[in-house]
Design an enzyme around this catalytic site. Structure first.
Site, PDB file in Angstrom:
ATOM      1  N   LYS A 114       0.876  -1.181   0.000  1.00  0.00           N
ATOM      2  CA  LYS A 114       0.000   0.000   0.000  1.00  0.00           C
ATOM      3  C   LYS A 114       0.909   1.226   0.000  1.00  0.00           C
ATOM      4  O   LYS A 114       1.580   1.532   0.971  1.00  0.00           O
ATOM      5  CB  LYS A 114      -0.918   0.023   1.214  1.00  0.00           C
ATOM      6  CG  LYS A 114      -1.975   1.117   1.115  1.00  0.00           C
ATOM      7  CD  LYS A 114      -2.934   1.092   2.267  1.00  0.00           C
ATOM      8  CE  LYS A 114      -4.123   2.003   1.966  1.00  0.00           C
ATOM      9  NZ  LYS A 114      -3.753   3.331   1.484  1.00  0.00           N
ATOM     10  N   ARG A 151      -3.591   8.685  -4.877  1.00  0.00           N
ATOM     11  CA  ARG A 151      -4.336   7.844  -5.822  1.00  0.00           C
ATOM     12  C   ARG A 151      -4.600   8.650  -7.091  1.00  0.00           C
ATOM     13  O   ARG A 151      -5.092   9.774  -7.041  1.00  0.00           O
ATOM     14  CB  ARG A 151      -5.670   7.419  -5.171  1.00  0.00           C
ATOM     15  CG  ARG A 151      -6.471   6.390  -5.981  1.00  0.00           C
ATOM     16  CD  ARG A 151      -5.894   5.010  -5.836  1.00  0.00           C
ATOM     17  NE  ARG A 151      -6.701   4.000  -6.506  1.00  0.00           N
ATOM     18  CZ  ARG A 151      -7.691   3.336  -5.936  1.00  0.00           C
ATOM     19  NH1 ARG A 151      -8.012   3.581  -4.668  1.00  0.00           N
ATOM     20  NH2 ARG A 151      -8.344   2.409  -6.600  1.00  0.00           N
ATOM     21  N   LYS A 173       4.675  11.392   2.837  1.00  0.00           N
ATOM     22  CA  LYS A 173       4.053  12.666   3.184  1.00  0.00           C
ATOM     23  C   LYS A 173       4.726  13.301   4.393  1.00  0.00           C
ATOM     24  O   LYS A 173       4.612  14.502   4.612  1.00  0.00           O
ATOM     25  CB  LYS A 173       2.560  12.459   3.446  1.00  0.00           C
ATOM     26  CG  LYS A 173       1.780  12.074   2.188  1.00  0.00           C
ATOM     27  CD  LYS A 173       0.302  11.970   2.496  1.00  0.00           C
ATOM     28  CE  LYS A 173      -0.509  11.664   1.226  1.00  0.00           C
ATOM     29  NZ  LYS A 173      -0.270  10.308   0.739  1.00  0.00           N
ATOM     30  N   PHE A 175      -1.528  -0.358 -10.635  1.00  0.00           N
ATOM     31  CA  PHE A 175      -1.947  -1.648 -10.074  1.00  0.00           C
ATOM     32  C   PHE A 175      -3.258  -2.161 -10.654  1.00  0.00           C
ATOM     33  O   PHE A 175      -3.716  -3.244 -10.294  1.00  0.00           O
ATOM     34  CB  PHE A 175      -2.037  -1.599  -8.547  1.00  0.00           C
ATOM     35  CG  PHE A 175      -2.854  -0.463  -7.989  1.00  0.00           C
ATOM     36  CD1 PHE A 175      -4.231  -0.430  -8.099  1.00  0.00           C
ATOM     37  CD2 PHE A 175      -2.224   0.583  -7.335  1.00  0.00           C
ATOM     38  CE1 PHE A 175      -4.968   0.597  -7.567  1.00  0.00           C
ATOM     39  CE2 PHE A 175      -2.958   1.627  -6.801  1.00  0.00           C
ATOM     40  CZ  PHE A 175      -4.335   1.627  -6.924  1.00  0.00           C
ATOM     41  N   GLU A 235       3.245   2.235   4.272  1.00  0.00           N
ATOM     42  CA  GLU A 235       1.961   2.571   4.902  1.00  0.00           C
ATOM     43  C   GLU A 235       1.191   1.323   5.317  1.00  0.00           C
ATOM     44  O   GLU A 235       0.414   1.346   6.266  1.00  0.00           O
ATOM     45  CB  GLU A 235       1.124   3.406   3.928  1.00  0.00           C
ATOM     46  CG  GLU A 235      -0.112   4.008   4.565  1.00  0.00           C
ATOM     47  CD  GLU A 235      -0.864   4.927   3.609  1.00  0.00           C
ATOM     48  OE1 GLU A 235      -1.869   5.504   4.038  1.00  0.00           O
ATOM     49  OE2 GLU A 235      -0.445   5.043   2.444  1.00  0.00           O
TER      50      GLU A 235
END
Length: 921
Positions: free
Chosen positions: A274, A279, A346, A370, A430
């Protein structure tokens, strides 16, 4: 519905805005979701009937329910993303239109609508405050139609985008002068995009058409939904995904490694990393490209619409294979650092959607793909995931750092999932995604066979932070009239064990608690809130420069409460005084059991921030560990008053006979006992010898007795107010029936006052200057000397403190002073490990020592860094396994990290220099 004689011909030009506001008023006062939907359905049916009547001669005219729907769901209106108008500007315009005196009570209410003492009962809800000011000054019914209101709102949005202030002002004044008080209340809510009538977006769309929500999820176009689904009898069985039409992608449901086998029905499943990025959906049609975020916002201007423009498109155009005309790819946009070959997070304070900000940090855009949804005009969403993945390989050739295919591996059981999660934790990722190979692609759903597993979803893997509430934000809708979100802060440690007096703003939280918990908490703090005035801010609360984030109201920490907060990681932020904040924070519980001054400190926060690069997950997951915590609604049939557990209650001493005055006038708190003496037995002995007992130490407490260092003892040590003495000392007093003075060896923790006394009678190892030493005391002294001489970490910190006192301008020779480094220059042959003579790292080790580092001969628990040779990464896998087992993690770096630190003159981010290798297990 009322109509006018205006011609021609849309329903919106015939229906008054007053009727739409009447509908909203009726919905907001109706109880129950089904009843609210029934009211809305009656209005929609009337609209459709009127449409049929109005367009009987030409039913195909492009007229629909869209003008009303965009007002009912203002937050979905993509054409009017922002009006540039806030409550304060609306207040000024109302004061101008109504000719109110600037100091009048009504003007004060409008300008200070958030002040709880100024506006009672409606504080925080500007629309309601405006209604009560306007209700005696406006006509009972306005004159504008829905079409005219939409035209004005369009003009406001367009002129605001063009930075034309006067046309914006004129349109707002036109609306305010021609609407009733009720209509202006709802207009204000539409402008601030906070309608809050108790009907969700999904409910409103489902009333309009059974397929409306599904179609909106696919195209994110409210006008298109209303136009295509005008007839409720026509079902959209084939919801198509089309090129260049944004839609909400498929999402993942929360999962746990414990349940994967059951969720996948014992069958094989896929695991992916992940990614910690953005996104992004890439649409390609010939030489034209478009990029859309998860929310449907377009970022083509950043990444490029053609092969010659943008931060990504020029680099991936030639990657597409011959014959690929069109496609829609689903993936994660990441920041890739070409020099270090690492991905940014981030926490590093860069935004890949901002080309300039990303480039200043040295990152380039990289799309990890993906999934694929369309290939050469063929929609693939109904194909199973295993087949869709095969299409990706037909579309493009991967290019390092720019355009990649996400790595997918097969798994079969819960242990495979647990192992993958631990790898993600070690790699500071993540989390992981678990996907059913047979899942079809369903836009905007979490129930499609995809599961996201992150450390913060699993109890015990995340650090929980105890921070204090210092500010509040007024809620809207069902949370109006109370504080719905809270500003939290950390304490600057007080001097000499004093309670802290200064607090630094740290984060804002607004989730994790039930409505009942929120109401109860608001009642508890209701009398202590004060309006925040940035011209006269409170001395105890320090915010970020320029007040980039300020609360509506503030509260002194001594009147407030600690909250236990869980979050994904600590990220940089200039909105808070700490310079950082929490990512995805949520309240775990309100800590009524902990005093306000025992909250997290700035020192402890910095330690957490440095640990694992700000990630708050450091523990290893084992099957059988705690599962994701879900709050359950409790049904209570009767009120049960909470009581203390038996272990916290004081022993009954009413029948104890005093036999001595040894402890007369001394109050003692006993935390726990030993294997030979229980807590209750010790308390009885205190009373027998003339002392008094307390369960909570205070200002009159003489000392604290404890045998085991439990959580409560640790908290008392942090406060540094009390002498915490071993139970064994008190047992010696009991056995000898006389007072025996403390020695350093009797202490678990020494208060500052007692420490000063000890320094007059004992040396640093606890050896008395005046008393004869017993054999056991001498052995204890020798153990203490060995402990201090072996503990290079303490020595390094002491030297660092001296440097800070005497060389405040940062002497370069102490650059690595707080680092304990293990140099991995071993040669491994089978089970034999020997030092490599004349290793390239030997010279570097000398240089590290020269600049203050402590070099460790073994990989002990104090090691902070392991230095490996770039030419030999054969032991990296073994080192990672050792790190995984240790409670204190260490960084694995190559020699480039040392060079970078020396060049920069500071300790640089270690993550970029960790060997990027995969070692087979």
């Amino acid at each position: 519905m009322a109509t006018s004689s205006v011609d021609p011909a849309t329903v919106a030009s015939k229906v008054g805005f007053a009727e739409l506001c009447g509908l909203l008023e009726k919905i907001s006062k109706t109880q129950g979701n089904d009843k609210k939907k029934k009211v809305l359905k009656e209005f929609v049916d009337l609209w459709r009937n009127y449409h049929t009547e109005l367009h009987a001669d030409n039913p195909d005219l492009p007229d629909s329910f869209y003008p009303a729907m965009r007002l009912l769901l203002p937050h979905l209106d993509k054409e009017r993303l922002a009006y540039g108008i806030k409550e304060h500007m609306l207040a000024k315009l109302l004061i101008e239109v109504l000719c109110l005196g600037k100091e009048s009570p009504d003007a004060t209410k409008l300008l200070n609508f958030k002040a709880p003492k100024t506006v009672r009962g409606e504080a925080g809800d500007f629309a309601n405050v405006a209604f009560y000011v306007l209700k005696n000054r406006c006509p009972d019914k306005g004159t504008l139609t829905i079409l005219e209101v939409n035209d004005c709102l369009d003009a406001i949005a367009n002129n605001n985008a063009a930075k034309k202030k006067e046309p914006v002002r004129k349109n707002i004044l036109h609306l305010l002068k021609n609407l009733s008080a009720v209509e202006q209340k709802w207009l204000i809510r539409m402008i601030v995009k906070e309608l809050k009538v108790g009907l969700s977006q999904a409910s409103m769309l489902s009333v309009y058409h059974a397929d409306a929500e599904e179609l909106y999820n696919v195209n994110n176009n409210l006008e298109k939904v209303c136009r295509l689904l005008r007839d409720p009898a026509v079902r959209a069985h084939e919801i198509g995904i089309s090129i260049f039409s944004p839609f909400t992608p498929m999402l993942g449901e929360r999962g746990s490694p414990e349940k994967v086998e059951k969720l996948m029905e014992g069958k094989m499943y896929f695991i992916e990393t992940k990614f910690d990025g953005e996104r992004m959906l890439l649409h390609k049609n010939d030489e034209t490209y478009k990029y859309f975020s998860r929310s449907g916002k377009e970022y083509t201007h950043v990444f490029g619409s053609n092969p010659y423009d943008g931060s990504l498109t020029p680099y991936i155009t030639n990657c597409f294979k011959p014959g690929v005309r069109s496609c829609i790819l689903d993936g994660e946009m990441l920041g890739y650092h070409a020099e270090t070959k690492t991905y940014g997070t981030k926490a590093e304070k860069f935004d890949i959607k901002s080309k300039e900000l990303a480039e200043t940090k040295g990152y380039q855009a990289c799309l990890q793909v993906f999934d694929i949804l369309l290939f050469n005009d063929k929609v693939l969403t109904n194909l199973p995931l295993r087949e869709r993945l095969k299409y990706i390989e037909k579309v493009f050739n991967p290019t390092e750092g720019r355009f990649l295919i996400s790595s997918v591996k097969e798994a079969h059981n819960n242990q495979d999932c647990a192992d993958a999660l631990n790898e993600a934790i070690d790699g500071r990722e993540e989390g992981i995604m678990v996907k059913n190979p047979e899942s079809v692609y369903k836009p905007n759903t979490r129930k499609g066979g995809w599961f996201k597993i992150k450390p913060e979803y699993i109890g015990g893997l995340m650090d929980e932070l105890d921070i204090v509430i210092v500010g509040g934000y007024f809620g809207v809708g069902h949370r109006s009239g109370m504080m719905s979100h809270f500003m939290c802060a950390v304490a600057v440690p007080g001097e000499d064990g004093e309670k802290p007096t200064i607090f630094h703003s740290f984060c804002k939280v607004g989730s994790g608690y039930s409505k009942k918990e929120l109401i109860d908490f608001n009642k508890k703090l209701a009398d202590h809130w004060q309006v925040f005035d940035k011209r006269n801010p409170p001395e105890c609360l320090q915010l970020a420069p320029g007040f980039k984030e300020k609360p509506d109201a503030w509260i002194h920490p001594s009147n407030s409460s600690i909250v236990q907060v869980k979050a994904a990681e600590i990220t940089d932020s200039d909105k808070y005084r700490t310079g950082c904040t929490l990512r995805f924070p949520r309240v775990e519980c309100f800590r009524d059991d902990k005093p306000w001054f025992e909250c997290l400190t700035t020192t402890e926060l910095e330690e957490l921030r440095q640990k694992s690069g700000g990630k708050l997950a450091g523990s290893r997951y084992e099957l059988g560990d705690a599962e994701p915590v879900k709050k359950k609604r409790k049904v209570v049939s009767r009120v049960v008053r909470p009581t203390l557990g038996s272990r916290f209650k004081a022993v009954d001493t009413s029948d104890i006979t005093q036999i001595s005055k040894m402890l007369e006038g001394k109050e003692i708190c006993i935390i726990n006992g030993s294997s030979d003496w229980s807590k209750s037995e010790l308390e009885k002995k205190v009373v027998e010898f003339g002392g008094t007992i307390t369960q909570n130490p205070g200002t009159s407490t003489f000392c604290v007795l404890a045998e085991k260092i439990a959580v409560r003892v640790t908290n008392l040590i942090k406060r540094d107010l009390y002498d915490i003495v071993k139970v064994s000392w008190f047992v010696k007093c009991i056995n000898g029936e006389k007072w025996i003075p403390w020695t350093p060896g009797d202490m678990i923790h020494t208060s500052p006052a007692s420490l000063r006394k000890f320094k007059l009678d004992y040396d640093e190892y606890g050896d008395s200057y005046t008393e004869d030493t017993t054999e056991q005391q001498l052995q204890d002294v020798f153990d203490k000397m060995k402990e201090l001489s072996d503990d290079d970490v303490i020595e390094g910190k002491d030297i660092a403190a001296i440097e800070d006192d005497y060389f405040p301008d940062d002497s370069p020779y102490g650059l690595f002073r707080t680092c304990r480094i293990y140099v991995d220059n071993n040669l491994v042959l089978g089970d034999i490990s020997t030092k490599i003579p004349n290793s390239s790292l030997d010279l570097l080790a000398l240089e590290l020592r020269f600049f203050g580092a402590v070099l460790s001969e073994k990989l002990d628990d104090h090691v902070s860094h392991v230095l490996v040779d770039k030419s030999d990464f054969s032991r990296v896998g073994q080192l990672r396994e050792v790190r995984r087992r240790k409670s204190k993690k260490f960084h694995i770096v190559n020699e480039d990290w040392v060079r970078s630190c020396l060049e920069e003159g500071e300790i640089t981010n270690e993550r970029k220099y960790e060997p990027d290798v995969v070692v087979p297990t």
